[in-house]
Structures are given as structure tokens and as C-alpha cells.
Design an enzyme around this catalytic site. Sequence first.
Site, mmCIF file in Angstrom:
data_model
loop_
_atom_site.group_PDB
_atom_site.id
_atom_site.type_symbol
_atom_site.label_atom_id
_atom_site.label_comp_id
_atom_site.label_asym_id
_atom_site.label_seq_id
_atom_site.Cartn_x
_atom_site.Cartn_y
_atom_site.Cartn_z
ATOM 1 N N THR A 72 0.920 -1.154 -0.069
ATOM 2 C CA THR A 72 0.235 0.106 0.204
ATOM 3 C C THR A 72 0.743 1.182 0.013
ATOM 4 O OG1 THR A 72 -1.600 -1.254 1.213
ATOM 5 C CG2 THR A 72 -1.921 1.222 1.235
ATOM 6 N N CYS A 324 -9.655 -7.466 1.859
ATOM 7 C CA CYS A 324 -9.941 -6.181 2.391
ATOM 8 C C CYS A 324 -11.263 -6.061 2.534
ATOM 9 C CB CYS A 324 -9.099 -5.323 2.019
ATOM 10 S SG CYS A 324 -7.555 -5.581 1.769
HETATM 11 N N1 PLP Z 1 -2.069 -4.637 -4.090
HETATM 12 C C1 PLP Z 1 -2.529 -5.727 -4.120
HETATM 13 C C2 PLP Z 1 -2.949 -5.927 -5.664
HETATM 14 C C3 PLP Z 1 -2.828 -6.416 -3.316
HETATM 15 O O1 PLP Z 1 -3.465 -7.785 -3.249
HETATM 16 C C4 PLP Z 1 -2.363 -6.057 -2.031
HETATM 17 C C5 PLP Z 1 -2.819 -6.814 -0.694
HETATM 18 O O2 PLP Z 1 -3.673 -7.528 -0.624
HETATM 19 C C6 PLP Z 1 -2.052 -4.977 -1.903
HETATM 20 C C7 PLP Z 1 -1.581 -4.077 -2.903
HETATM 21 C C8 PLP Z 1 -1.436 -4.019 -0.679
HETATM 22 O O3 PLP Z 1 -0.407 -4.831 -0.155
HETATM 23 P P1 PLP Z 1 -0.193 -4.758 1.515
HETATM 24 O O4 PLP Z 1 -0.806 -5.560 2.238
HETATM 25 O O5 PLP Z 1 1.509 -4.970 1.722
HETATM 26 O O6 PLP Z 1 -0.079 -3.288 1.956
#
Ligand code: PLP
Length: 393
Positions: A72, A324
Site C-alpha cells: 500500500t 480487504c
Molecule cells: N495490491 C494488491 C494487488 C494486493 O493484493 C494487496 C494486498 O492484498 C496490496 C496491494 C496491499 O499490500 P499490503 O498488504 O502489503 O499493503
Amino acid sequence: MNTIYLDNNATTQVAEEVLAVMMPYFREFYGNPSSMHTFGGQVGQKIRTAREQVAALLGAMPEEIIFTSCGTESDNAAIRSALMTRPDKKHIITSRVEHPAIRALCAHLATQGYRVTELPVDKNGLLDLENLGKSMTPDTAVVSLMWGNNETGVIFPVEAAARLAHEKGILFHTDAVQSTGKIPINLKNNVIDMLSISGHKLHAPKGIGVLYIRRGTKFSPFMIGGHQEKQRRGGTENTPSVIGLGKACELAAKNMEKENTYVARLRDKLERELLKRITQSRVNGDPANRLPNTTNISFEYVEGEAILLLMNELGICASSGSACTSGSLQPSHVLRAMGVPFTMAHGSIRFSLSINNTEAEIDFVIDKMPAIIERLRGMSPYWNSSQPACKTQ
Ligand code: PLP
């Protein structure tokens, strides 16, 4: 009860080899990598090695790798940098199926005076590059498209999209959080400017990410503070996790082909058997352009959450929608963008496998799922009870 973990797009188990290289950096070698003394300096050396390992997996140069706290943060840093370094441009192009790390950020930026175009996808979740071409304007600062979709596994043609953006002088970012370690990535062979990865999706710990910035790309830091990461990301490095991520990338580079062949075989068996045994079920996402570990299957006239609860009673972990968004009963934005009919979108389950899954686990799930669906359909006011929920074997 054994846990059968089929939720590897949500997070993965830290690999034993990864944990082993991390452990000494909690208590034995706890120095600050920026310190002048040898005690800290030796940790700095390990971070350099990790940077080389990440770069090797991506076909990048070590100096193009910035360690962040998660996927993120990498996504946020990339988009914000693109906008800060091109202050005269106010347009962002992305897609309707991005992870909230991009989608919610863009929705926020839309309230701050930016214009956001979310490209549609077709019924298989695929992107039309012609559409991308038409959406680009002289005001476009950045195009951000995910490489592999977290819900369906659908792979976007990001290398071709990056070329199109470059022809118009537009920066290109890709969220490669789900695709890193699952499909080959070689940044020497394309013009992608920025790319995000997240450690916990490839058997490294949670709370570590990477932003790749192509050499020569202007960058405006998101985290402003100390001189770490060549002043591109302030904050003392999460040293055990950086070292762990380096190892995870080394393992992925070494084992990707072999592991993916294995994982894809299990995924295909699971998918084939569930579709064969359960009536009115279907796969969401283009079968040919998919990450090897993911299948998203809809079971008509049942609630995804109810399916998950019954699976949970048997120790089977999966997701409905993305991790999420599974707190809400809204059908996933990805399936809605693909036009999956309402009665199908509600009953969708994402199974995401890893190298840790066994054939016996997959056989167990194949064996148990038909009864789960049958039981729920038996309770559904919409299900026509004259139809069999499952096919007799
Ligand atoms: N982008 C994608 C495609 C994801 O699947 C995720 C997490 O599920 C993220 C970004 C976010 O990653 P993080 O959990 O390390 O912030």
C-alpha cells in the site's frame, strides 16, 4: 483440526529459510544499518545483499529498489510521486478492478482536484488497450494498472500498456503485489517506470514492501525524514524483514518455474473437479491469462460468506471477494466490473494456493465442497429445489 490454507493472495506463510535468515537480526545483530560503527555497518551490508536479491528477481538494478513498509505504501508513494513531479498534469488513468491501495487513493485524489479515469474490463476481466490509448490526454500524469488481479488472478498486459503510455510521455506504474514471484518479471525488457511489491505475498513477512523506480525517473519521496534509501524513503529500515524479503526473492527466482507448475496443477484440479461436481458454478476470470495459483469460482444462489463459514468449520481457509472487502456483503467491485450476474457474484469464492498445499488437501476440499453448496442451496429461497445442487459422481 488441520488448517487447509487456500488464501495465499491474502497472505502467505513465512518460508522457513526466510525466517532463519531474519532471526539473528532481532537480537544478535540489532545495530542500526546507518550507524558509523562496524556493529551497525554489518547490518547495512546485509541490506545491500537483500537489495541485490530483490533486484535480481525483477531484472532491475539494486539502486532502483526502495524498501517501504508494505504494498500500500509503495502504491501511494508511486502515484503521489508521479503527481508531485508533474505538477501541471491532473489526470490519472487506472482500472475498475484495482486493489483499494490504488482505487481508494485515486478516489481520495479525485476530491483533491485530480481527474481519474477508471478503465472498464470485459466479462473475463481483461483490459482493452485501445481504450487505454483513447483515454490518454496531454493532461495525464500517470497510468497505474495492476499486473495480476488479487481476486481473479487475471493478468493485465502491463508491458504493452507501459509502451503506450511512454509513447505519449506518460509515467507508468504497476501494482505487481500479486504477480511478483508467480510470473516472470524482467524490467530490463520493458519501459515500466514504477512497480510495487509486498513481502507477505511471497513468503516474506508482513510490513515490508518495495517500490521499484526506474533509473532516471524523477522521484518525490512520500516519507520524508532521514537519509535512508538515498533520501527516497525516510525511516530506519525494518532490517529483519528487509533481509527476509531478500531471501524470499532469491527463493522465488530459483524455484518459480518448478513451484508454479506444481501449484497450477493443483489449482486446475480443484477448479475442474468443483465445476464438474457442482451445478451452476463458473470460473470468474480469463482462464488463459491468470496467475497460476488463483481461481475464483461462483456458486449460484448462495452467499459467499455462508460458504466461507461452513468451510471454516472444516478448517478450510479461503476468501470471498478480496480479504480487504470481505467485511461487507457487497459483491466485490472486481466481479461487478466484469458484469458477473448478481446471483453469481454473491456466491464467489477465491481459492489461492501456494507451494505449501498438498494434493491430499485439494482432494479434501473437492470432497467437501459439494455438500456445503448443497446444504446452503437447500436453505436458499431463490434456489429451485427441483434442481440437483450437485452432480452425482
Ligand atoms: N495490491 C494488491 C494487488 C494486493 O493484493 C494487496 C494486498 O492484498 C496490496 C496491494 C496491499 O499490500 P499490503 O498488504 O502489503 O499493503
